[in-house]
Design a protein around this motif. Sequence first.
Motif, short mmCIF file in Angstrom:
data_model
loop_
_atom_site.label_atom_id
_atom_site.label_comp_id
_atom_site.label_asym_id
_atom_site.label_seq_id
_atom_site.Cartn_x
_atom_site.Cartn_y
_atom_site.Cartn_z
N ARG A 1 0.69 -1.12 0.24
CA ARG A 1 0.07 0.06 0.02
C ARG A 1 0.64 1.04 0.10
O ARG A 1 0.53 2.13 -0.91
N SER A 2 1.95 1.20 0.78
CA SER A 2 2.80 2.55 0.74
C SER A 2 3.35 2.64 -0.58
O SER A 2 3.33 3.80 -0.75
N THR B 1 1.87 6.72 -6.91
CA THR B 1 0.73 7.42 -7.43
C THR B 1 1.17 8.92 -7.39
O THR B 1 1.01 9.65 -8.27
N ASN C 1 -9.42 9.94 -4.07
CA ASN C 1 -9.81 8.63 -4.07
C ASN C 1 -11.15 8.37 -3.18
O ASN C 1 -11.72 7.43 -3.58
N VAL D 1 1.01 4.15 -3.03
CA VAL D 1 0.75 5.71 -2.63
C VAL D 1 1.89 6.50 -3.16
O VAL D 1 1.81 7.30 -3.86
#
Length: 182
Positions: free
Chosen positions: A6-7, A13, A39, A10
């Motif tokens: 997830r990190s 992105t 988001n 992000v």
Amino acid sequence: MTSTQRSESVNSTVKHGYCDNSTAIHEFAKSFLELLAHNKEKEAEEEFNSQAPVIASTFYGYDNQLSRVYTRAVYKVFVSRLKSSTAFRVRPDPDKAGYYMVKHTRPPTDFPWLCHEFWVKAVVNEEIPEESEFNCECMRIEHTGMFCPHLLCVLTNLQVAHIPSRYIPKRYTRNAREATPI
């Protein structure tokens, strides 16, 4: 998704769409807030779309019921399996009531396992539909909670109007998030 994934997601992105190495800290904070807002908008849109009513693909009673209960994504998989069920032929077992032999009408080239014959048990109780009992030799409903094409073929043949709630896993329903612990 793990916390590391997830990190990294992000980070990727943010780096590729919202800022670069020369971005000032106050601009980074502003861009990051825009990312979070974007988001949240996407999540809200997906939530709204998943809750919108789906029009049943056929006039079968169980199809109408499941189109109202399943999420859009799950209903789409269900419709695909319902379409696949049209390639099977049903023959009742003369020795055992409630048992049906389901056989593919023509051998497919992409899924060779569909060529087999499957025994399906379907005991329909029209007086008390919740007491009806369904299962298939392929055991897909036990493994995934979704109906297999073999069982759908028999349900269509028997003109079943209602699926008992125990055959509809809560995780596939529109209200699956109702009792989510905080």
